[in-house]
Write a protein that holds these residues in place. Structure first.
Motif, PDB file in Angstrom:
ATOM      1  N   ASP A 172      -8.858  -4.254   3.982  1.00 29.63           N
ATOM      2  CA  ASP A 172      -7.985  -3.083   4.005  1.00 29.63           C
ATOM      3  C   ASP A 172      -8.043  -2.329   2.682  1.00 29.63           C
ATOM      4  O   ASP A 172      -7.948  -1.094   2.656  1.00 29.63           O
ATOM      5  CB  ASP A 172      -6.545  -3.486   4.330  1.00 29.63           C
ATOM      6  N   ALA A 173      -8.193  -3.062   1.577  1.00 28.45           N
ATOM      7  CA  ALA A 173      -8.328  -2.393   0.278  1.00 28.45           C
ATOM      8  C   ALA A 173      -9.576  -1.513   0.256  1.00 28.45           C
ATOM      9  O   ALA A 173      -9.542  -0.374  -0.232  1.00 28.45           O
ATOM     10  CB  ALA A 173      -8.381  -3.428  -0.843  1.00 28.45           C
ATOM     11  N   ASP A 174     -10.683  -2.004   0.817  1.00 29.49           N
ATOM     12  CA  ASP A 174     -11.899  -1.189   0.908  1.00 29.49           C
ATOM     13  C   ASP A 174     -11.665   0.049   1.763  1.00 29.49           C
ATOM     14  O   ASP A 174     -12.116   1.157   1.426  1.00 29.49           O
ATOM     15  CB  ASP A 174     -13.037  -2.015   1.511  1.00 29.49           C
ATOM     16  N   LEU A 175     -10.960  -0.119   2.877  1.00 31.86           N
ATOM     17  CA  LEU A 175     -10.684   1.009   3.762  1.00 31.86           C
ATOM     18  C   LEU A 175      -9.806   2.041   3.070  1.00 31.86           C
ATOM     19  O   LEU A 175     -10.041   3.252   3.179  1.00 31.86           O
ATOM     20  CB  LEU A 175     -10.021   0.505   5.039  1.00 31.86           C
ATOM     21  N   VAL A 176      -8.805   1.587   2.339  1.00 31.44           N
ATOM     22  CA  VAL A 176      -7.933   2.512   1.603  1.00 31.44           C
ATOM     23  C   VAL A 176      -8.749   3.330   0.616  1.00 31.44           C
ATOM     24  O   VAL A 176      -8.560   4.553   0.495  1.00 31.44           O
ATOM     25  CB  VAL A 176      -6.808   1.732   0.894  1.00 31.44           C
ATOM     26  N   ARG A 177      -9.654   2.691  -0.082  1.00 25.98           N
ATOM     27  CA  ARG A 177     -10.479   3.438  -1.050  1.00 25.98           C
ATOM     28  C   ARG A 177     -11.343   4.488  -0.345  1.00 25.98           C
ATOM     29  O   ARG A 177     -11.505   5.605  -0.849  1.00 25.98           O
ATOM     30  CB  ARG A 177     -11.338   2.474  -1.859  1.00 25.98           C
ATOM     31  N   ARG A 178     -11.882   4.146   0.818  1.00 25.75           N
ATOM     32  CA  ARG A 178     -12.690   5.130   1.560  1.00 25.75           C
ATOM     33  C   ARG A 178     -11.826   6.287   2.048  1.00 25.75           C
ATOM     34  O   ARG A 178     -12.236   7.452   1.977  1.00 25.75           O
ATOM     35  CB  ARG A 178     -13.382   4.455   2.740  1.00 25.75           C
ATOM     36  N   LEU A 179     -10.631   5.972   2.522  1.00 25.13           N
ATOM     37  CA  LEU A 179      -9.744   7.027   3.003  1.00 25.13           C
ATOM     38  C   LEU A 179      -9.324   7.965   1.872  1.00 25.13           C
ATOM     39  O   LEU A 179      -9.197   9.176   2.065  1.00 25.13           O
ATOM     40  CB  LEU A 179      -8.508   6.418   3.659  1.00 25.13           C
ATOM     41  N   ARG A 180      -9.112   7.410   0.697  1.00 26.67           N
ATOM     42  CA  ARG A 180      -8.649   8.229  -0.426  1.00 26.67           C
ATOM     43  C   ARG A 180      -9.764   9.113  -0.990  1.00 26.67           C
ATOM     44  O   ARG A 180      -9.500   9.991  -1.818  1.00 26.67           O
ATOM     45  CB  ARG A 180      -8.079   7.332  -1.526  1.00 26.67           C
TER      46      ARG A 180
END
Length: 338
Positions: free
Chosen positions: A103-111
């Motif tokens: 989820d941390a990786d996904l958050v970085r991609r979303l941001r």
């Protein structure tokens, strides 16, 4: 709208603080507070809204502590009704924020993109699914969704113990609702915090939001439901609805629900390719398709896409890509179109 329950002392240094989700039929997120010598640790934090913040701070005060005392916030997943207030808690207390690495990786991609860019990408995916031009235009005209949460200070992996002095809070990776969703096993109290993974009455949303990926969120979810058999906990503390016992038994019921939905979807497939949007419209939902708004239809289509991906992996559906056109799905033995 669900009535918000009171703050509750669950015993063994554990509290439940309901935090409202304004305007949402879920009603509230149950934020759990674990006492520790270094200050309380929160399991989830609640929706980013002033009413939610007021409920969280009042709940902490009711149990004899405050936001400034919080030692850490562990997020079951990145969705805003769980992560939305975490950054504000960190700013007020210096607490760490932890979530699973996926989820941390996904958050970085979303941001890496603006909310407006995400909205436009969602509209493109709706068009690819077979939505009408009018529906796509309505989504493009809608206000963009809120920005994703801040990245965490700590990233968790399956089996990790949390920084919770004198307690044993262990990470149980349960992907499906999000790539990095986790449950948390409080080993010294026979408790499993289930987040959205296993709820007592409803099932969490499972979506495949882009067809141009190898992800299979439903299969991952079904596997992680089965994995709860190995967790020796009888008390389930979910993020919504109410506490219950027997999380593994409830997980088996949810798995059976999805197997039934897979059978229903497979029965709709025939020799003529059907679009994702058409198949979604023909499935039963809690609210009839004709009464759904554009955003609700988009989520329903994403869930249908997740089920189609699993059917493809099991050899029960076949995707037909038309060059420059809308993909369609048929029964696996349907003849190819000329």
């Amino acid at each position: 709208m669900r009535a918000t329950p009171p703050v509750e002392d669950l015993g063994e240094g554990l509290w439940s603080v309901p935090v409202p989700i304004p305007g949402n039929p879920l009603g509230y997120t149950l934020v759990y507070v674990l006492e520790s010598p270094r200050g309380p640790v929160l399991v989830d934090a609640g929706w980013p809204h002033e009413d939610s913040w007021g409920a969280l701070t009042a709940g902490l005060a009711a149990i004899g502590t405050g936001v400034a005392d919080v030692h850490g916030v562990v997020l079951t997943h990145f969705h805003p009704d769980h992560s939305g207030l975490a950054e504000r808690v960190r700013a007020a207390s210096g607490a760490w924020i932890a979530m699973h690495g996926a989820d941390a990786d996904l958050v970085r991609r979303l941001r890496a993109h603006t909310p407006e860019e995400h909205r436009d990408l969602q509209a493109e995916r709706m068009a690819e699914a077979g939505a009408s031009p009018d529906e796509v235009a309505r989504l493009r005209a809608a206000p963009p969704r809120m920005a994703p949460p801040a990245p965490p200070d700590r990233e968790l992996a399956d089996g990790d113990l949390l920084d919770l002095p004198r307690r044993k809070l262990r990470t149980v990776w349960t992907p499906g609702h999000s790539p990095g969703h986790i449950c948390l096993h409080l080993e010294d109290a026979d408790v499993l915090f289930t987040g959205d993974h296993v709820l007592p009455r409803i099932t969490p949303h499972l979506g495949l939001y882009t067809l141009d990926t190898d992800e299979d969120p439903l299969s991952a979810y079904l596997d992680s439901l089965t994995g709860l058999d190995a967790v020796p906990a009888t008390r389930a503390l979910p993020a919504h609805e109410h506490r219950f016992t027997g999380p593994a038994a409830r997980a088996a019921e949810i798995a059976a629900h999805h197997e039934d939905k897979l059978d229903r979807l497979a029965a709709l497939l025939d020799a003529r390719p059907a679009t994702l949007w058409d198949l979604s419209a023909r499935l039963p939902w809690a609210r009839p398709w004709a009464e759904m708004g554009t955003l609700a239809r988009r989520m329903a289509a994403a869930e249908t896409a997740a089920h189609l991906r699993t059917l493809e992996r099991r050899g029960r559906a076949r995707r037909r890509d038309a060059p420059g056109g809308t993909p369609g799905w048929t029964a696996p033995r349907a003849p190819a179109r000329p």
